[in-house]
Design a protein around this motif. Structure first.
Motif, PDB file in Angstrom:
ATOM      1  N   ILE A 138       8.877  11.635  -2.692  1.00  0.00           N
ATOM      2  CA  ILE A 138       8.916  10.680  -3.800  1.00  0.00           C
ATOM      3  C   ILE A 138       7.540  10.644  -4.455  1.00  0.00           C
ATOM      4  CG2 ILE A 138       9.218   8.255  -4.434  1.00  0.00           C
ATOM      5  CD1 ILE A 138      11.806   9.643  -3.690  1.00  0.00           C
ATOM      6  N   VAL A 139       7.507  10.675  -5.776  1.00  0.00           N
ATOM      7  CA  VAL A 139       6.254  10.602  -6.536  1.00  0.00           C
ATOM      8  C   VAL A 139       6.295   9.335  -7.391  1.00  0.00           C
ATOM      9  CG1 VAL A 139       4.735  11.757  -8.176  1.00  0.00           C
ATOM     10  CG2 VAL A 139       6.173  13.109  -6.643  1.00  0.00           C
ATOM     11  N   THR A 140       5.319   8.459  -7.198  1.00  0.00           N
ATOM     12  CA  THR A 140       5.230   7.237  -7.986  1.00  0.00           C
ATOM     13  C   THR A 140       3.785   7.023  -8.411  1.00  0.00           C
ATOM     14  OG1 THR A 140       4.694   5.718  -6.188  1.00  0.00           O
ATOM     15  CG2 THR A 140       7.018   6.198  -6.528  1.00  0.00           C
ATOM     16  N   PRO A 141       3.563   6.244  -9.469  1.00  0.00           N
ATOM     17  CA  PRO A 141       2.186   5.839  -9.769  1.00  0.00           C
ATOM     18  C   PRO A 141       1.596   5.090  -8.594  1.00  0.00           C
ATOM     19  CG  PRO A 141       3.623   5.391 -11.622  1.00  0.00           C
ATOM     20  CD  PRO A 141       4.517   5.783 -10.474  1.00  0.00           C
ATOM     21  N   TYR A 142       0.387   5.417  -8.230  1.00  0.00           N
ATOM     22  CA  TYR A 142      -0.273   4.791  -7.089  1.00  0.00           C
ATOM     23  C   TYR A 142      -0.697   3.380  -7.461  1.00  0.00           C
ATOM     24  CZ  TYR A 142      -3.731   4.029  -3.388  1.00  0.00           C
ATOM     25  OH  TYR A 142      -4.441   3.528  -2.342  1.00  0.00           O
ATOM     26  N   ALA A 143      -0.432   2.432  -6.576  1.00  0.00           N
ATOM     27  CA  ALA A 143      -0.803   1.038  -6.846  1.00  0.00           C
ATOM     28  C   ALA A 143      -0.838   0.269  -5.542  1.00  0.00           C
ATOM     29  CB  ALA A 143       0.182   0.381  -7.801  1.00  0.00           C
ATOM     30  N   HIS A 144      -1.679  -0.714  -5.487  1.00  0.00           N
ATOM     31  CA  HIS A 144      -1.641  -1.656  -4.374  1.00  0.00           C
ATOM     32  C   HIS A 144      -0.521  -2.651  -4.665  1.00  0.00           C
ATOM     33  CE1 HIS A 144      -5.372  -0.302  -2.530  1.00  0.00           C
ATOM     34  NE2 HIS A 144      -5.824  -0.141  -3.766  1.00  0.00           N
ATOM     35  N   PHE A 145       0.306  -2.908  -3.676  1.00  0.00           N
ATOM     36  CA  PHE A 145       1.474  -3.709  -3.939  1.00  0.00           C
ATOM     37  C   PHE A 145       1.684  -4.738  -2.839  1.00  0.00           C
ATOM     38  CE2 PHE A 145       3.785  -1.444  -0.709  1.00  0.00           C
ATOM     39  CZ  PHE A 145       3.208  -0.186  -0.731  1.00  0.00           C
ATOM     40  N   TYR A 172       8.655  -0.598  -6.127  1.00  0.00           N
ATOM     41  CA  TYR A 172       9.379   0.672  -6.122  1.00  0.00           C
ATOM     42  C   TYR A 172      10.303   0.760  -7.339  1.00  0.00           C
ATOM     43  CZ  TYR A 172      12.146   4.537  -4.267  1.00  0.00           C
ATOM     44  OH  TYR A 172      12.774   5.739  -4.094  1.00  0.00           O
ATOM     45  N   GLN A 173      11.042  -0.307  -7.604  1.00  0.00           N
ATOM     46  CA  GLN A 173      11.998  -0.282  -8.707  1.00  0.00           C
ATOM     47  C   GLN A 173      11.303  -0.142 -10.057  1.00  0.00           C
ATOM     48  OE1 GLN A 173      14.059  -3.929  -7.965  1.00  0.00           O
ATOM     49  NE2 GLN A 173      15.474  -3.020  -6.499  1.00  0.00           N
ATOM     50  N   LEU A 174      10.090  -0.658 -10.165  1.00  0.00           N
ATOM     51  CA  LEU A 174       9.399  -0.632 -11.450  1.00  0.00           C
ATOM     52  C   LEU A 174       8.656   0.670 -11.692  1.00  0.00           C
ATOM     53  CD1 LEU A 174       7.898  -4.249 -11.565  1.00  0.00           C
ATOM     54  CD2 LEU A 174       9.844  -3.372 -12.878  1.00  0.00           C
ATOM     55  N   THR A 175       8.291   1.374 -10.624  1.00  0.00           N
ATOM     56  CA  THR A 175       7.359   2.477 -10.809  1.00  0.00           C
ATOM     57  C   THR A 175       7.873   3.840 -10.355  1.00  0.00           C
ATOM     58  OG1 THR A 175       6.335   2.082  -8.656  1.00  0.00           O
ATOM     59  CG2 THR A 175       5.404   0.919 -10.538  1.00  0.00           C
ATOM     60  N   LEU A 176       9.062   3.961  -9.805  1.00  0.00           N
ATOM     61  CA  LEU A 176       9.558   5.252  -9.367  1.00  0.00           C
ATOM     62  C   LEU A 176       9.514   6.248 -10.524  1.00  0.00           C
ATOM     63  CD1 LEU A 176      10.906   7.059  -7.253  1.00  0.00           C
ATOM     64  CD2 LEU A 176      13.104   6.190  -8.042  1.00  0.00           C
ATOM     65  N   ARG A 177       8.869   7.381 -10.304  1.00  0.00           N
ATOM     66  CA  ARG A 177       8.701   8.353 -11.381  1.00  0.00           C
ATOM     67  C   ARG A 177       9.506   9.630 -11.127  1.00  0.00           C
ATOM     68  NH1 ARG A 177       4.289   9.067 -14.948  1.00  0.00           N
ATOM     69  NH2 ARG A 177       4.149   6.826 -14.800  1.00  0.00           N
TER      70      ARG A 177
END
Length: 301
Positions: free
Chosen positions: A24-31, A38-43
């Motif tokens: 899985i590739v997503t924008p990196y962020a502290h969460f 996950y739902q907002l940033t899944l790329r």
């Protein structure tokens, strides 16, 4: 312009024998709330089909996952057992194609250590690809991979090496960074930003595909190296499962829609490789405990 991505083994796709894990590739962020993040940033999701002979980079869509890039590694270079095996090809070039008729090659021409060169077809000189950028370690003991290109200042001036990004292991889970791998593309200076204009104005997303495919190819090869070591230390029936890797991302509470199957080789069309019709995992697989994480964050023995 800059970007940072997190790459980790999908917590939603169970390991399957003889196949590399889905990444899985997503924008990196502290969460704080992983589900919301996950739902907002899944790329993208990166899946392997046909016993790792083909790989697809998919992006979610309301109408089903869309294929944005396809990679074809050298024959048997990703072989982890199962049918259709054979001696690995001496060719080390991974052929890639994406939407909008974009094609390029990832060529590992390192001797003592991997050096990945990305080449684009030269329309003025067919058969003579032109270099785009490279990925290698700055030294054999470095804990990261450097992404760079060369800029020329005339035939009397040596080319200048411009590092525009890095690939390295993520921060530990306790620090909020998650496990897996982090890909960072810098954008502080005009020279660092110039990588986004490699294919011309308005094609920044295509440059993103090329960068991510290179990083994912590197991770695949690191997993293969780990699997080759594991096969010498565990029974064959277990090594094929272990080589697929274990989940290294936070555990989701709800399932994500999986690709449902298509083999159209045209990446500009919707393509949903079937990730559910592969060989089942060995019966003893669930009893194999994860041991320690490798360099790129994927767990290995």
């Amino acid at each position: 312009m800059s970007a940072t991505y997190a790459i980790y083994t999908s917590p939603n796709h169970a390991p399957i024998a003889y196949h590399l894990p889905t990444l899985i590739v997503t924008p990196y962020a502290h969460f704080v709330s992983y589900m919301q993040w996950y739902q907002l940033t899944l790329r993208y999701s990166y899946v392997h089909t046909n016993y790792n002979k083909e790989s697809y980079l998919l992006t979610p869509s309301m109408m089903g996952d869309l294929c944005v890039a396809k990679m074809i590694p050298p024959p048997n270079s990703r072989y982890l057992g199962g049918p259709g095996g054979g001696p690995p090809s001496s060719d080390r070039a991974v052929f890639c194609e994406a939407s909008r008729s974009l094609k390029w090659t990832i060529n590992n021409n390192g001797i003592h250590a991997p050096v990945y060169k990305l080449l684009l077809p030269n329309p003025d000189m067919p058969g003579n690809d032109q270099p785009l950028f490279q990925i290698s370690k700055p030294n054999p003991n470095a804990m990261w991979w450097s992404m760079f290109y060369f800029t020329y200042g005339g035939h009397l001036i040596p080319p200048k090496r411009i590092e525009f990004g890095r690939i390295q292991k993520n921060a530990v889970e306790g620090n909020g960074g998650g496990s897996g791998t982090r890909v960072t593309i810098l954008g502080r200076t005009p020279e660092e930003k110039a990588v986004w204009q490699t294919l011309g104005e308005g094609n920044e997303d295509m440059v993103e595909w090329i960068v991510l495919c290179a990083a994912l190819n590197l991770i695949d090869e690191e997993i293969i190296k780990a699997a080759s070591v594991q096969r010498t230390r565990v029974p064959a029936s277990e090594s094929s499962y272990m080589s697929t890797g274990q989940n290294t991302g936070p555990v989701r509470q709800q399932p994500m829609q999986k690709p449902t199957g298509a083999t159209n080789s045209n990446p500009s069309m919707r393509s949903t490789p079937n990730t559910n019709t592969r060989n089942p995992q060995p019966s003893g697989a669930s009893k194999i405990p994860p041991k320690k994480k490798g360099f790129l964050g994927l767990k290995r023995s």
